[in-house]
Design an enzyme around this catalytic site. Structure first.
Site, PDB file in Angstrom:
ATOM      1  N   TYR A 170       0.778  -1.338  -0.004  1.00  0.00           N
ATOM      2  CA  TYR A 170      -0.016  -0.013  -0.074  1.00  0.00           C
ATOM      3  C   TYR A 170       0.683   1.644   0.222  1.00  0.00           C
ATOM      4  CZ  TYR A 170      -3.398   3.263   1.624  1.00  0.00           C
ATOM      5  OH  TYR A 170      -4.768   4.400   1.706  1.00  0.00           O
TER       6      TYR A 170
HETATM    7  N1  LIG Z   1      -9.456   5.627   5.182  1.00  0.00           N
HETATM    8  C1  LIG Z   1      -8.140   6.140   5.440  1.00  0.00           C
HETATM    9  O1  LIG Z   1      -7.947   6.069   6.136  1.00  0.00           O
HETATM   10  C2  LIG Z   1      -7.309   6.730   4.248  1.00  0.00           C
HETATM   11  C3  LIG Z   1      -6.198   7.392   4.394  1.00  0.00           C
HETATM   12  C4  LIG Z   1      -5.699   8.183   3.044  1.00  0.00           C
HETATM   13  C5  LIG Z   1      -6.134   7.571   1.657  1.00  0.00           C
HETATM   14  N2  LIG Z   1      -6.711   7.053   1.403  1.00  0.00           N
HETATM   15  C6  LIG Z   1      -7.334   6.339  -0.164  1.00  0.00           C
HETATM   16  O2  LIG Z   1      -9.176   7.004   0.285  1.00  0.00           O
HETATM   17  C7  LIG Z   1      -9.578   6.463  -1.510  1.00  0.00           C
HETATM   18  C8  LIG Z   1     -10.855   5.969  -0.888  1.00  0.00           C
HETATM   19  O3  LIG Z   1     -10.775   4.513   0.390  1.00  0.00           O
HETATM   20  P1  LIG Z   1     -12.021   5.470   1.634  1.00  0.00           P
HETATM   21  O4  LIG Z   1     -11.150   5.218   2.670  1.00  0.00           O
HETATM   22  O5  LIG Z   1     -12.683   5.521   1.034  1.00  0.00           O
HETATM   23  O6  LIG Z   1     -12.241   3.503   1.348  1.00  0.00           O
HETATM   24  P2  LIG Z   1     -13.849   2.692   0.699  1.00  0.00           P
HETATM   25  O7  LIG Z   1     -13.951   2.704   2.374  1.00  0.00           O
HETATM   26  O8  LIG Z   1     -12.888   1.549   1.257  1.00  0.00           O
HETATM   27  O9  LIG Z   1     -13.561   2.872  -0.563  1.00  0.00           O
HETATM   28  C9  LIG Z   1     -13.016   2.251  -1.447  1.00  0.00           C
HETATM   29  C10 LIG Z   1     -13.927   2.585  -2.350  1.00  0.00           C
HETATM   30  O10 LIG Z   1     -13.121   2.402  -3.874  1.00  0.00           O
HETATM   31  C11 LIG Z   1     -13.721   1.294  -4.445  1.00  0.00           C
HETATM   32  N3  LIG Z   1     -12.895   0.794  -5.051  1.00  0.00           N
HETATM   33  C12 LIG Z   1     -11.924  -0.949  -4.762  1.00  0.00           C
HETATM   34  N4  LIG Z   1     -11.497  -1.050  -4.839  1.00  0.00           N
HETATM   35  C13 LIG Z   1     -12.292  -1.281  -6.666  1.00  0.00           C
HETATM   36  C14 LIG Z   1     -11.925  -2.227  -8.102  1.00  0.00           C
HETATM   37  N5  LIG Z   1     -11.468  -2.146  -8.018  1.00  0.00           N
HETATM   38  N6  LIG Z   1     -13.101  -0.887  -8.966  1.00  0.00           N
HETATM   39  C15 LIG Z   1     -13.931  -0.578  -8.787  1.00  0.00           C
HETATM   40  N7  LIG Z   1     -14.094   0.635  -7.601  1.00  0.00           N
HETATM   41  C16 LIG Z   1     -12.889  -0.391  -6.427  1.00  0.00           C
HETATM   42  C17 LIG Z   1     -14.644   0.465  -3.594  1.00  0.00           C
HETATM   43  O11 LIG Z   1     -16.170   0.124  -4.514  1.00  0.00           O
HETATM   44  P3  LIG Z   1     -16.928  -1.210  -4.353  1.00  0.00           P
HETATM   45  O12 LIG Z   1     -16.317  -0.746  -2.191  1.00  0.00           O
HETATM   46  O13 LIG Z   1     -18.304  -0.767  -4.864  1.00  0.00           O
HETATM   47  O14 LIG Z   1     -15.968  -2.421  -4.084  1.00  0.00           O
HETATM   48  C18 LIG Z   1     -15.054   1.852  -2.484  1.00  0.00           C
HETATM   49  O15 LIG Z   1     -15.888   2.834  -3.692  1.00  0.00           O
HETATM   50  C19 LIG Z   1      -8.471   5.344  -1.511  1.00  0.00           C
HETATM   51  O16 LIG Z   1      -8.012   5.384  -2.190  1.00  0.00           O
HETATM   52  C20 LIG Z   1      -7.385   4.960   0.136  1.00  0.00           C
HETATM   53  O17 LIG Z   1      -6.148   4.250  -0.168  1.00  0.00           O
HETATM   54  C21 LIG Z   1      -8.363   5.905   3.026  1.00  0.00           C
END
Ligand SMILES: NC(=O)c1ccc[n+]([C@@H]2O[C@H](COP(=O)([O-])OP(=O)(O)OC[C@H]3O[C@@H](n4cnc5c(N)ncnc54)[C@H](OP(=O)(O)O)[C@@H]3O)[C@@H](O)[C@H]2O)c1
Length: 253
Positions: free
Chosen positions: A154
């Site tokens: 990651y």
């Molecule tokens: N949460 C944190 O602490 C954090 C911190 C820094 C950065 N981020 C980044 O923020 C971004 C969003 O993550 P989040 O925290 O909001 O997590 P999340 O709630 O798990 O959301 C992830 C999203 O990505 C989609 N996704 C994952 N794999 C996919 C694929 N193969 N094709 C299409 N869609 C896909 C999921 O869609 P489905 O559920 O419909 O499959 C979901 O809508 C990510 O890039 C993550 O690395 C998160």
């Protein structure tokens, strides 16, 4: 900020930061193309969006790791709206483990989702963004900026994404296309749900991360959405090639 008449394509809009961003931009009259794999979740977010200004988002059920799906995402968005003004590469997954307890399956899944799909989707969207003099915002993470031992693949994917943001910003600047990233610290979303961690381990993890954050709280999805919206707006017209940290001070330690 006003996104009236602006077509915004958001991946990972069915949950977490992407869903918060879709809802935020719907309040500013953006024409949204929302991408996710889980149809029910995506449609639920689209309904929330529609309630704000009455604009019905285009929902594209697609897996960004499948090349044919990625091609279909751009095709459907352009066929529906005739243009793309903003691309928000937000879909992402995490895989746990350092070099001693990793696997090539984890590496491939994380790198393919978090980096390869962004490369591909951006490549396909660029001709449309050049035409609209649009912009790109990538959702990265502070994990790409600071070495940690919990999630090696990651961390690498986000370090690569930060460099991608800068390289593509440099390449597209003469075309009038801006490229930036947001780099959040910990946000409570569904990201850690599929990691194999037990409820207890998750709770410990969250407690530990929040305890080490100088502001002693997680970042909220709405705050990240507001930063993404700012970077995608005319207000940020001189900003390109930047990795914008929003982390409650975590990088200070
Ligand atoms: N949460 C944190 O602490 C954090 C911190 C820094 C950065 N981020 C980044 O923020 C971004 C969003 O993550 P989040 O925290 O909001 O997590 P999340 O709630 O798990 O959301 C992830 C999203 O990505 C989609 N996704 C994952 N794999 C996919 C694929 N193969 N094709 C299409 N869609 C896909 C999921 O869609 P489905 O559920 O419909 O499959 C979901 O809508 C990510 O890039 C993550 O690395 C998160």
């Amino acid at each position: 900020m006003d996104f009236n008449e602006k077509v915004v394509l958001i991946t990972g809009a069915s949950s977490g930061i992407g869903a918060a961003t879709a809802i935020h931009l719907s309040k500013q009259s953006a024409k949204l193309a929302l991408v996710g794999r889980k149809e029910k979740n995506l449609k639920r977010i689209a309904l929330y969006c529609e309630k704000n200004k009455g604009l019905s988002p285009l929902c594209i059920i697609a897996d960004v790791t499948e090349d044919a799906d990625t091609e279909r995402i751009v095709k459907e968005a352009v066929e529906h709206y005739g243009r793309i003004d903003v691309l928000i590469n937000n879909a992402g997954v995490i895989g746990m483990g350092g070099i001693k307890n990793s696997s090539m399956e984890i590496y491939d899944k994380v790198m393919t989702t978090n980096m390869r799909s962004v490369y591909h989707l951006t490549m396909l969207a660029v001709p449309h963004l050049i035409e609209s003099k649009g912009c790109i915002v990538n959702t990265s993470c502070i994990a790409g900026m600071k070495p940690t031992v919990m999630a090696l693949a990651y961390n690498l994917s986000k370090a690569a994404l930060d460099h991608f943001t800068k390289c593509v910003a440099l390449e597209l600047a003469p075309d009038g296309v801006r490229v930036n990233s947001v780099n959040p610290g910990f946000v409570k979303t569904n990201l850690l749900k599929d990691t194999g961690l037990t409820e207890d381990q998750l709770e410990m993890f969250v407690k530990n991360v929040v305890g080490h954050t100088p502001l002693k709280k997680p970042v909220e999805g709405d705050e990240v959405a507001a930063l993404i919206a700012y970077l995608a707006s005319e207000k940020a017209k001189s900003t390109t090639g930047c990795n914008y940290v929003i982390d409650g001070g975590s990088l200070l330690r």
